[in-house]
Design an enzyme around this catalytic site. Structure first.
Site, PDB file in Angstrom:
ATOM      1  N   LYS A   1      37.508  37.708  28.852  1.00 56.97           N
ATOM      2  CA  LYS A   1      36.434  37.866  27.486  1.00 56.97           C
ATOM      3  C   LYS A   1      35.102  39.237  28.409  1.00 56.97           C
ATOM      4  O   LYS A   1      34.871  39.477  27.637  1.00 56.97           O
ATOM      5  CB  LYS A   1      35.508  36.285  27.459  1.00 56.97           C
ATOM      6  CG  LYS A   1      34.612  36.500  26.732  1.00 56.97           C
ATOM      7  CD  LYS A   1      35.008  36.022  25.792  1.00 56.97           C
ATOM      8  CE  LYS A   1      33.556  36.405  24.147  1.00 56.97           C
ATOM      9  NZ  LYS A   1      34.156  37.153  23.403  1.00 56.97           N
TER      10      LYS A   1
ATOM     11  N   CYS B   1      38.472  36.407  35.277  1.00 55.57           N
ATOM     12  CA  CYS B   1      38.253  35.032  36.667  1.00 55.57           C
ATOM     13  C   CYS B   1      37.222  34.453  36.785  1.00 55.57           C
ATOM     14  O   CYS B   1      35.672  35.098  36.775  1.00 55.57           O
ATOM     15  CB  CYS B   1      38.836  35.326  37.837  1.00 55.57           C
ATOM     16  SG  CYS B   1      40.093  36.621  38.004  1.00 55.57           S
TER      17      CYS B   1
ATOM     18  N   ASN C   1      36.419  36.038  42.315  1.00 54.92           N
ATOM     19  CA  ASN C   1      36.204  36.565  40.944  1.00 54.92           C
ATOM     20  C   ASN C   1      35.440  38.608  41.516  1.00 54.92           C
ATOM     21  O   ASN C   1      34.196  38.183  42.097  1.00 54.92           O
ATOM     22  CB  ASN C   1      34.768  36.687  40.671  1.00 54.92           C
ATOM     23  CG  ASN C   1      35.190  37.014  38.944  1.00 54.92           C
ATOM     24  OD1 ASN C   1      36.212  37.967  38.233  1.00 54.92           O
ATOM     25  ND2 ASN C   1      33.691  36.832  38.654  1.00 54.92           N
ATOM     26  N   GLY C   2      36.928  39.503  40.707  1.00 57.74           N
ATOM     27  CA  GLY C   2      36.518  40.505  40.993  1.00 57.74           C
ATOM     28  C   GLY C   2      37.224  41.344  41.918  1.00 57.74           C
ATOM     29  O   GLY C   2      38.759  41.411  41.821  1.00 57.74           O
TER      30      GLY C   2
ATOM     31  N   GLU D   1      44.397  41.566  18.483  1.00 56.24           N
ATOM     32  CA  GLU D   1      44.084  40.798  20.193  1.00 56.24           C
ATOM     33  C   GLU D   1      44.719  40.378  19.385  1.00 56.24           C
ATOM     34  O   GLU D   1      45.216  39.684  21.254  1.00 56.24           O
ATOM     35  CB  GLU D   1      42.926  41.141  19.847  1.00 56.24           C
ATOM     36  CG  GLU D   1      41.588  41.903  20.504  1.00 56.24           C
ATOM     37  CD  GLU D   1      40.488  41.435  20.845  1.00 56.24           C
ATOM     38  OE1 GLU D   1      40.044  41.198  19.836  1.00 56.24           O
ATOM     39  OE2 GLU D   1      40.143  41.766  21.834  1.00 56.24           O
TER      40      GLU D   1
ATOM     41  N   HIS E   1      46.465  63.777   7.583  1.00 61.41           N
ATOM     42  CA  HIS E   1      46.123  64.225   8.391  1.00 61.41           C
ATOM     43  C   HIS E   1      47.553  63.795   9.066  1.00 61.41           C
ATOM     44  O   HIS E   1      47.240  64.153  10.517  1.00 61.41           O
ATOM     45  CB  HIS E   1      45.292  64.952   9.294  1.00 61.41           C
ATOM     46  CG  HIS E   1      44.702  65.795   7.946  1.00 61.41           C
ATOM     47  ND1 HIS E   1      44.527  66.803   7.699  1.00 61.41           N
ATOM     48  CD2 HIS E   1      43.259  65.481   7.639  1.00 61.41           C
ATOM     49  CE1 HIS E   1      43.781  67.435   6.880  1.00 61.41           C
ATOM     50  NE2 HIS E   1      42.902  66.544   6.836  1.00 61.41           N
TER      51      HIS E   1
ATOM     52  N   TRP F   1      42.224  35.642  36.164  1.00 58.63           N
ATOM     53  CA  TRP F   1      43.670  36.664  35.605  1.00 58.63           C
ATOM     54  C   TRP F   1      43.189  38.203  36.144  1.00 58.63           C
ATOM     55  O   TRP F   1      42.622  38.573  36.572  1.00 58.63           O
ATOM     56  CB  TRP F   1      41.831  37.467  34.689  1.00 58.63           C
ATOM     57  CG  TRP F   1      42.275  38.452  33.176  1.00 58.63           C
ATOM     58  CD1 TRP F   1      42.742  38.278  32.038  1.00 58.63           C
ATOM     59  CD2 TRP F   1      42.466  39.436  33.287  1.00 58.63           C
ATOM     60  NE1 TRP F   1      43.166  39.773  31.739  1.00 58.63           N
ATOM     61  CE2 TRP F   1      42.958  40.247  32.261  1.00 58.63           C
ATOM     62  CE3 TRP F   1      42.360  40.697  34.555  1.00 58.63           C
ATOM     63  CZ2 TRP F   1      43.301  41.450  32.719  1.00 58.63           C
ATOM     64  CZ3 TRP F   1      42.148  42.197  34.760  1.00 58.63           C
ATOM     65  CH2 TRP F   1      42.833  42.858  33.263  1.00 58.63           C
TER      66      TRP F   1
ATOM     67  N   LYS G   1      40.784  43.793  16.263  1.00 60.64           N
ATOM     68  CA  LYS G   1      41.144  41.408  15.390  1.00 60.64           C
ATOM     69  C   LYS G   1      42.492  41.697  15.694  1.00 60.64           C
ATOM     70  O   LYS G   1      43.312  40.348  16.520  1.00 60.64           O
ATOM     71  CB  LYS G   1      40.268  41.507  14.578  1.00 60.64           C
ATOM     72  CG  LYS G   1      38.770  41.416  14.656  1.00 60.64           C
ATOM     73  CD  LYS G   1      38.358  40.558  15.801  1.00 60.64           C
ATOM     74  CE  LYS G   1      37.923  40.531  17.036  1.00 60.64           C
ATOM     75  NZ  LYS G   1      37.351  41.661  17.831  1.00 60.64           N
TER      76      LYS G   1
ATOM     77  N   ARG H   1      37.762  33.396  30.834  1.00 56.64           N
ATOM     78  CA  ARG H   1      37.848  34.412  31.884  1.00 56.64           C
ATOM     79  C   ARG H   1      38.901  35.080  32.476  1.00 56.64           C
ATOM     80  O   ARG H   1      39.086  35.781  33.442  1.00 56.64           O
ATOM     81  CB  ARG H   1      36.730  34.185  33.280  1.00 56.64           C
ATOM     82  CG  ARG H   1      35.294  33.692  32.364  1.00 56.64           C
ATOM     83  CD  ARG H   1      34.059  33.168  33.914  1.00 56.64           C
ATOM     84  NE  ARG H   1      33.902  34.724  34.242  1.00 56.64           N
ATOM     85  CZ  ARG H   1      32.899  35.548  33.784  1.00 56.64           C
ATOM     86  NH1 ARG H   1      31.751  35.463  33.047  1.00 56.64           N
ATOM     87  NH2 ARG H   1      32.785  36.569  34.626  1.00 56.64           N
TER      88      ARG H   1
ATOM     89  N   GLU I   1      37.506  48.185  13.997  1.00 53.64           N
ATOM     90  CA  GLU I   1      37.172  46.105  14.613  1.00 53.64           C
ATOM     91  C   GLU I   1      38.532  45.368  13.665  1.00 53.64           C
ATOM     92  O   GLU I   1      38.990  44.437  14.407  1.00 53.64           O
ATOM     93  CB  GLU I   1      36.003  46.122  13.905  1.00 53.64           C
ATOM     94  CG  GLU I   1      35.585  44.712  14.110  1.00 53.64           C
ATOM     95  CD  GLU I   1      36.088  44.532  15.381  1.00 53.64           C
ATOM     96  OE1 GLU I   1      36.142  45.524  16.265  1.00 53.64           O
ATOM     97  OE2 GLU I   1      35.659  43.170  16.226  1.00 53.64           O
TER      98      GLU I   1
HETATM   99  C1  AGP Z   1      36.503  42.141  21.784  1.00 52.44           C
HETATM  100  O1  AGP Z   1      37.528  41.636  20.495  1.00 52.44           O
HETATM  101  C2  AGP Z   1      36.846  42.636  22.929  1.00 52.44           C
HETATM  102  N1  AGP Z   1      38.284  41.762  23.765  1.00 52.44           N
HETATM  103  C3  AGP Z   1      36.171  43.825  23.254  1.00 52.44           C
HETATM  104  O2  AGP Z   1      37.054  44.214  22.934  1.00 52.44           O
HETATM  105  C4  AGP Z   1      35.317  43.771  24.000  1.00 52.44           C
HETATM  106  O3  AGP Z   1      34.292  43.896  23.178  1.00 52.44           O
HETATM  107  C5  AGP Z   1      34.905  44.343  24.713  1.00 52.44           C
HETATM  108  O4  AGP Z   1      35.958  44.281  26.376  1.00 52.44           O
HETATM  109  C6  AGP Z   1      33.931  44.240  25.479  1.00 52.44           C
HETATM  110  O5  AGP Z   1      32.925  43.052  25.864  1.00 52.44           O
HETATM  111  P1  AGP Z   1      30.977  43.768  25.815  1.00 52.44           P
HETATM  112  O6  AGP Z   1      30.534  43.461  24.062  1.00 52.44           O
HETATM  113  O7  AGP Z   1      31.023  41.737  26.879  1.00 52.44           O
HETATM  114  O8  AGP Z   1      30.840  44.616  27.270  1.00 52.44           O
END
Ligand code: AGP
Length: 611
Positions: free
Chosen positions: A606, A2, A99-100, A490, A506, A75, A487, A27, A483
């Protein structure tokens, strides 16, 4: 999660708030809303489900202007995305954006319903508005009511609040979630993050937990929630507003992928000593004797930052010979980790606000260990609370899928490993120098790697309709497999898994058939022959191989792959930076071809400031 923006001054608040919310959409973006107030007038609220553009359309037909206001991009945590659940929430003359999470909202809601309050939404936020209204009815004073209500709320939250009966005031407060105040000329801004207000002012004050600000056109007063006054000088932000813009790229993610040569150069700037025999990290706050006394390191993070942590383990164990345990922050905080004064816990976080990582930091500190934040966002909570801070200097990362934040984390971890190795005497000046000389070559090698762009777009075209992807790597390339898979899932919503290449037999080998693209990360290194054997196992079962390798691996691999992507060779320690780039581009182009929302993928945000 948010985003909040608030404004009080002489200008029309609405365009300022909408512009700020646009910059905070990373956010959260499932609904948005705004409340404005003209001096002596009524509060006007406009809300819309979905992206900010829907709110802008509402404002076209039903304008809401005023020279003070608060806005929100959401969010969802409590209650599905809908107009009713969108902020601001109102109770009587009180209007709140938040926010929270309010942890005790059910209990408070029951109490307030008992007093006759009627709730319209499914959110936790609405209790804040009703609680302040209830306390306002008792005290008849906005500020007093807010302070009283805050003693009853539990959780992590930031808020901005207006009161129709006291239209001269705007109140903002922070307990856990980030909040920054911008100082203008006879006007004030408040926001969840710097880019929201950067085009109006660079003079900013970062609120700390338990602080509140009462704004009026005449001035602002900062205090603790208990009323103790707070004095804090403003900081001048050096980011330019253009750094947070798309700069001609179709998406922030692509811009950020292309910014990596410069962002890595910024990570290294001023941090390598003149004769290249050591790294100079002034934010570390560890003397050589402290480093020598370390018995164990934890590296704790979430998501992409956790993948960087996994690479960090290889770097630090190899160069500094200290045992390193890597943990997911949401696990670390609840597993009663063994932390002593000889333990250093490194918290990696792009945003520096991730709730689980912040809680892990507090857990490590609370047990008497040393802590170090490895963050991008300057002055973020994790950086401020840790004993030391190592900034990555990636610049603002807006795309929800992390790219340049990740590779700069790897750059910063390399510097850290060198510094620890030099302090412990496990790395000679010559060895340090050889690695650091390669490190300063990385920006040039990343530029070369980015030339794969059009080749990767074709690979994406060929495989965009696959239902699943498997990513394989060994050693320090296994985190890159994780990673790459993260990506892709996501932003393209294709199911993808990362596996250590040697572990495939395995279990995951059962998945392999002619439909399955398997991305193998196979630079020519000590385990290259092993990885070649693993990819032969894929080939034997009809899997479609997309191989990332170095030019010296071509001879063995040329006839085995559907696509062979060549990245330049460097020290093995640095190869994860280079091999991650084709995987970022692959995910990006698959998502673009599938037509998904690359910068704001569904269900994500984010900065994950809830547990
Ligand atoms: C990365 O592509 C993601 N959006 C997510 O995994 C992110 O890396 C994770 O939420 C951690 O965020 P931070 O590095 O701001 O703590």
């Amino acid at each position: 999660m948010c985003g909040i923006v608030g404004y009080i001054g002489q200008q029309n608040a609405t365009p300022i708030i909408i512009d700020g919310l646009r910059r905070l959409e990373y956010r959260g973006y499932d609904s948005a809303g705004i409340a404005t107030l003209v001096h002596g007038g009524k509060i006007a609220i406009r809300r819309a489900e979905g992206k900010l553009i829907n709110l802008e359309n509402v404002l076209q037909t039903a304008p809401a202007n005023g020279n003070r206001g608060i806005g929100h991009t959401r969010w969802a945590t409590h209650g599905r995305p809908s107009e009713t659940n969108a902020h601001p929430h109102q109770a009587g003359g009180i209007v709140v954006v938040h926010n929270g999470i309010i942890e005790n909202y059910l209990q408070l809601k029951g109490m307030l319903q008992g007093c006759g309050h009627i709730f319209l939404s499914e959110t936790d936020t609405e209790v804040i508005a009703h609680l302040i209204e209830e306390r306002y009815n008792e005290s008849g004073a906005f500020e007093v009511a807010v302070r009283a209500a805050f003693t009853e709320l539990r959780g992590a939250f930031s808020v901005a609040i207006l009161c129709e009966q006291e239209p001269d005031l705007l109140i903002a407060a922070k307990v856990g979630s980030p909040l920054v105040v911008g100082l203008g000329n006879g006007e004030y801004f408040v926001a969840s993050d710097i880019p929201a207000i950067l085009s109006h002012t660079r003079q900013m004050i970062f609120l700390e937990d338990g602080e509140m600000v009462v704004f009026s056109e005449a001035g602002m007063q900062m205090s603790r929630l208990d009323g103790t006054p707070v004095e804090r000088a403003a900081k001048s932000i050096t980011w330019s507003p253009a750094m947070a813009e798309k700069g001609g790229y179709r998406h922030f993610m692509l811009k950020e992928i292309y910014e990596q040569p410069r962002s890595i150069a910024d990570t290294l700037a001023g941090r390598i000593v003149d004769d290249q025999s050591d790294a100079f990290l002034d934010g570390l706050r560890l003397e050589d004797a402290d480093v020598q006394s370390l018995e164990r390191l934890y590296i704790v993070a979430c998501g992409t930052s956790w993948h960087a942590a996994l690479v960090g383990k290889f770097l630090i164990e190899k160069l500094a010979r200290i045992p390193v345990e890597v943990d997911i922050a949401s696990e670390f905080r609840y597993r009663d980790p063994i932390v002593t004064p000889q333990t250093l816990t490194v918290l990696i976080s792009q945003s520096g606000e991730t709730a689980d990582t912040l809680a892990a930091l507090r857990e490590a500190k609370g047990k008497g260990g040393r802590t170090l934040a490895l963050c991008n966002v300057v002055e973020a909570s994790i950086a401020r609370e840790a004993d030391g801070a190592l900034y990555t200097h990636a610049g603002p990362e807006i795309g929800v899928a992390s790219t340049k934040a990740f590779t700069t984390q790897l750059g910063a971890l390399t510097l850290l490993a060198v510094r620890l190795g030099r302090a412990r005497g496990t790395l000679s000046p010559a060895e340090a120098s050889a690695l650091l000389l390669d490190l300063v070559q990385l920006p040039r090698l990343i530029e070369e790697t980015l030339e794969l762009n059009s080749e990767i777009e074709k690979v994406a075209q060929a495989f965009m309709n696959a239902r699943d992807f498997l990513y394989l790597g060994r050693g320090n390339q296994y985190p890159i497999a994780l990673e790459g898979a993260l990506k892709l899932k996501e932003i393209s919503y294709i199911h993808a898994e990362g596996y250590p290449a040697g572990e495939m037999k395995h279990g995951p080998i059962a998945l392999i058939d002619e439909q399955l693209p398997v991305v193998v990360i196979a630079p020519k290194n000590a385990t290259f022959e092993k990885v070649v054997s693993n990819l032969e196992e894929v080939r034997a079962r009809g899997g479609k191989l997309i191989i990332v390798t170095t030019p010296d691996g071509v001879a063995e691999l040329a006839d085995k792959a559907e696509a062979l992507l060549l990245v330049p060779a460097s020290s093995d320690e640095l190869m994860p930076v280079l091999t991650s780039i084709p995987l970022q581009l692959l995910a990006y182009y698959v998502a673009v071809l599938k037509g998904t929302d690359v910068d704001q993928p569904r269900n994500l945000a984010k900065s994950v400031t809830v547990e």
